[in-house]
Design a protein around this motif. Structure first.
Motif, PDB file in Angstrom:
ATOM      1  N   ALA A  82       0.831  -1.212   0.000  1.00  0.00           N
ATOM      2  CA  ALA A  82       0.000   0.000   0.000  1.00  0.00           C
ATOM      3  C   ALA A  82       0.865   1.262   0.000  1.00  0.00           C
ATOM      4  O   ALA A  82       0.625   2.205   0.739  1.00  0.00           O
ATOM      5  CB  ALA A  82      -0.926  -0.009   1.213  1.00  0.00           C
ATOM      6  N   GLU A  83       1.865   1.265  -0.854  1.00  0.00           N
ATOM      7  CA  GLU A  83       2.724   2.447  -0.982  1.00  0.00           C
ATOM      8  C   GLU A  83       1.992   3.543  -1.769  1.00  0.00           C
ATOM      9  O   GLU A  83       1.152   3.266  -2.623  1.00  0.00           O
ATOM     10  CB  GLU A  83       4.014   2.084  -1.712  1.00  0.00           C
ATOM     11  N   ILE A 139      -6.552  -8.978  12.575  1.00  0.00           N
ATOM     12  CA  ILE A 139      -7.462  -9.149  11.436  1.00  0.00           C
ATOM     13  C   ILE A 139      -8.917  -9.045  11.886  1.00  0.00           C
ATOM     14  O   ILE A 139      -9.745  -8.404  11.218  1.00  0.00           O
ATOM     15  CB  ILE A 139      -7.216 -10.494  10.737  1.00  0.00           C
ATOM     16  N   ALA A 140      -9.235  -9.646  13.022  1.00  0.00           N
ATOM     17  CA  ALA A 140     -10.622  -9.638  13.498  1.00  0.00           C
ATOM     18  C   ALA A 140     -11.109  -8.230  13.810  1.00  0.00           C
ATOM     19  O   ALA A 140     -12.299  -7.930  13.635  1.00  0.00           O
ATOM     20  CB  ALA A 140     -10.754 -10.525  14.738  1.00  0.00           C
ATOM     21  N   THR A 141     -10.220  -7.366  14.266  1.00  0.00           N
ATOM     22  CA  THR A 141     -10.629  -5.979  14.521  1.00  0.00           C
ATOM     23  C   THR A 141     -10.551  -5.128  13.255  1.00  0.00           C
ATOM     24  O   THR A 141     -11.331  -4.195  13.082  1.00  0.00           O
ATOM     25  CB  THR A 141      -9.764  -5.342  15.624  1.00  0.00           C
ATOM     26  N   MET A 142      -9.635  -5.465  12.347  1.00  0.00           N
ATOM     27  CA  MET A 142      -9.512  -4.703  11.100  1.00  0.00           C
ATOM     28  C   MET A 142     -10.780  -4.795  10.274  1.00  0.00           C
ATOM     29  O   MET A 142     -11.228  -3.802   9.673  1.00  0.00           O
ATOM     30  CB  MET A 142      -8.313  -5.199  10.282  1.00  0.00           C
ATOM     31  N   GLY A 190      -0.717  -4.860   9.835  1.00  0.00           N
ATOM     32  CA  GLY A 190      -1.796  -3.935  10.160  1.00  0.00           C
ATOM     33  C   GLY A 190      -1.846  -2.649   9.360  1.00  0.00           C
ATOM     34  O   GLY A 190      -2.868  -2.327   8.749  1.00  0.00           O
ATOM     35  N   ARG A 191      -0.762  -1.879   9.347  1.00  0.00           N
ATOM     36  CA  ARG A 191      -0.818  -0.534   8.787  1.00  0.00           C
ATOM     37  C   ARG A 191      -1.109  -0.561   7.281  1.00  0.00           C
ATOM     38  O   ARG A 191      -1.950   0.194   6.788  1.00  0.00           O
ATOM     39  CB  ARG A 191       0.487   0.209   9.079  1.00  0.00           C
ATOM     40  N   ALA A 192      -0.413  -1.412   6.531  1.00  0.00           N
ATOM     41  CA  ALA A 192      -0.617  -1.459   5.085  1.00  0.00           C
ATOM     42  C   ALA A 192      -2.015  -1.973   4.744  1.00  0.00           C
ATOM     43  O   ALA A 192      -2.662  -1.472   3.812  1.00  0.00           O
ATOM     44  CB  ALA A 192       0.442  -2.336   4.432  1.00  0.00           C
TER      45      ALA A 192
END
Length: 466
Positions: free
Chosen positions: A245-246, A358-361, A326-328
Motif C-alpha cells: 500500500a505504498e 485481522i478480526a478488529t480490522m 496492520g498498517r498497510a
C-alpha cells in the motif's frame, strides 16, 4: 471412553451432538477456494490408485514423511505409487496429535468405508481395496465430489488460463458447479523480472494485444478479467506475504513498467509501488463486477533453497512468516473504501499472532451495506486444524460476528479433502454445544441450530451468489 472417529467425533456434549446431526451434517458444501485441476473435473478422471489422489501434490503429507525419516525418493521421487503409499502408511502411526491423523482416517471412512487404522499391517489391504474402488464410476472425480454433497467448487486460475475445461464442463447438466477464480499473482510479481516479462509475452498472445505500455498491460489484464466474468467467475484471490500500500502516481507506475519491459532492474521502492498499484487496479475491477476478493496473507515461502532448486516450489518448504500486516492493510482497504470501490473481501492470515489484528480490522470496513461484507477468513494452511480453527472462531466471536462467517474451504489439491468441511462443522457445533451446557448462551436449539446452518452453508450461499 469414546471410540476413535465414531459418529460423535469432536462432539463433547449431547447438545453438540444434536446441533451437528440435526442441523449441520447433511448440508451441501460450497468450496469457494481450492486448487483442484479443472481438466480432471471436466474429464471426470478416474485415478489408478489412492496414491495418485492422496499423495501426489500433498505437501502436508510430504512434510510428515520427511520428519519421519523417509527418503525423498519415496516422497516426490520416482518410487512407485505403491511404495510411496507404504511409506506413508509407515508414517501415519507417528502422526498422533497431528491433524493428518484425523484427516487420513476421516477420508478413509467417508470415501471408502474403511474404519481400520492405517499402519504397515493394514497398508497392503487398504491400498488394494481403495484402488479397486477408485476404478468404479462412484469414485471418479465427480463421484467423489457428489459423495460429499458438493454444490460449488471454485478452482484457482491464472488470468492467462484458457478456461477451456470450465467451458467444457459448463455445457453439461451436472449436479454441481465448477467456477474459476481469478488469481493474478504472477502478473504483479516484479521480484523476478525475466519471469514477469515472459508472462507479459504470454498475455500478449492470449489477449491478442501488443503490450508496450502500462496502459496496454492494464487493458489486456482487464480483458482477461472480463473474460473470466463471462465464464462464471465471481471471486478473485491473492497469495501474498503482506498487502502492499505504498503511495504512487500513475506516471511513476508507467515509468516502472517501461523499465520492466526494457529489462532494466527496478529499485526496491519501485517494486513496492508497482505491486501496490496492481493490487488497487485488480480491486477496482473486482468492485466493478461485485466479485468477492480474497487475500491470503503471511506465508514465508521456499525457505529451503537447496530443495527448491532440486524439486521446485509448492513441495513443502514453506512456513508461517512474521510480517507486519496492520498498517498497510488498513491503508489499502481505506483507499478503496474512500473511493467507494471496496467490494466484498475475505482476509486469511497465517500467523495466529495476527488473529486479533485481522478480526478488529474487518470491523473498520463493515459498513452495514452487506451482511459480513469484510470477512476474517477461516483458519488457513498450517492453522486449519482443531487448535487453529478454534482460535480463529473464538477470536472472531469475541471481536466480530461469528454468526456471519462464510464457513470453511478446503484450499486443497486433493479430491479427498472435503471432510475438512465436516471437521470444521463438528468443531463449531462442539463450541456452541459446550456454551449452551455451561449456561453461557441460551438453550434455544432452534435458533442456535439456525446459526450453525448459516455458518455451515447459508452465509456462503448468500454472500457469493453462486
Amino acid at each position: 471412553m469414546k471410540t476413535f472417529l465414531d459418529d460423535n467425533f469432536l462432539l463433547n456434549t449431547k447438545t453438540a451432538e444434536e446441533l451437528y446431526h440435526n442441523y449441520s451434517k447433511h448440508l451441501p458444501i460450497i468450496d469457494y477456494h481450492n486448487h483442484l485441476i479443472p481438466e480432471q473435473i471436466a474429464n471426470n478422471v478416474k485415478f489408478d490408485n489412492i496414491s495418485q489422489v492422496w499423495l501426489h501434490g500433498d505437501h502436508y503429507k510430504w512434510r510428515a514423511m520427511r520428519a519421519n525419516g523417509v527418503n525423498e525418493h519415496y516422497v516426490t521421487g520416482d518410487a512407485s505409487d505403491e511404495e510411496k503409499f507404504i511409506k506413508w502408511a509407515e508414517t501415519v502411526p507417528y502422526t498422533l496429535r497431528n491433524p493428518l491423523h484425523h484427516w487420513t482416517h476421516l477420508e478413509l471412512q467417508r470415501y471408502f468405508g474403511i474404519t481400520d487404522v492405517l499402519s504397515p499391517k493394514t497398508a497392503a489391504k487398504i491400498y488394494a481395496d481403495t484402488s479397486a474402488l477408485l476404478q468404479q464410476d462412484s469414485h471418479s472425480v465427480r463421484g467423489l465430489l457428489k459423495m460429499m454433497h458438493v454444490e460449488v467448487v471454485c478452482t484457482t486460475d491464472d488470468p492467462i488460463d484458457s478456461l477451456e475445461f470450465h467451458q467444457q464442463f459448463a455445457k453439461e447438466r451436472e449436479s454441481f458447479k465448477m467456477l474459476p477464480a481469478f488469481r493474478p499473482d504472477k502478473a504483479m510479481n516484479c521480484d523476478d523480472l525475466p519471469a514477469l516479462n515472459q508472462y507479459i509475452n504470454k498475455l500478449e498472445e492470449v489477449s491478442n494485444m501488443q503490450i508496450s505500455s502500462l496502459s496496454d498491460y492494464l487493458k489486456a489484464l482487464k480483458a482477461r478479467h472480463d473474460f473470466f466474468a463471462t465464464n462464471g467467475c465471481k471471486v478473485s484471490d491473492h497469495g501474498l506475504e503482506q498487502i502492499y500500500a505504498e503511495d504512487y502516481t500513475e506516471t511513476e507506475i508507467a515509468f516502472i513498467f517501461d523499465k520492466i519491459r526494457a529489462g532494466k532492474e527496478i529499485t526496491f521502492d519501485e517494486s513496492l509501488k508497482f505491486k501496490s498499484a496492481m493490487l488497487v487496479y485488480f480491486a477496482e475491477w473486482d468492485h466493478e463486477k461485485g466479485w468477492v476478493q480474497q487475500y491470503h496473507l503471511g506465508a514465508l515461502r521456499n525457505n529451503n533453497s537447496r530443495m527448491h532448486r532440486l524439486i521446485g516450489p509448492d513441495t513443502g518448504w514453506d512456513s508461517i512468516g512474521d510480517f507486519s500486516q496492520g498498517r498497510a492493510l488498513s491503508k489499502f482497504l481505506n483507499k478503496l473504501d474512500n473511493q467507494d470501490k471496496l467490494t466484498k473481501t475475505i482476509i486469511y492470515n497465517l500467523n495466529p499472532a495476527d488473529n486479533e489484528l485481522i478480526a478488529t480490522m474487518i470491523g473498520n470496513f463493515n459498513d452495514g451495506s452487506i451482511k459480513g461484507k469484510i470477512q476474517f477468513g477461516s483458519a488457513w494452511w498450517f492453522l486449519d486444524q482443531k487448535d487453529g480453527m478454534t482460535k480463529q472462531i473464538n477470536t472472531l466471536s469475541n471481536m466480530g460476528l461469528l454468526s456471519r462467517l462464510v464457513g470453511m474451504l478446503t484450499d486443497s489439491r486433493s479430491f479427498l479433502s472435503f471432510p475438512r468441511h465436516e471437521y470444521f462443522r463438528r468443531l463449531v457445533c462442539d463450541i456452541f454445544g459446550q456454551d449452551i451446557e455451561k449456561g453461557e448462551i441460551p438453550n434455544d436449539i432452534e435458533w442456535v441450530g439456525k446459526i450453525i446452518q448459516d455458518i455451515s452453508y447459508n452465509n456462503a450461499k448468500e454472500y457469493f451468489e453462486f
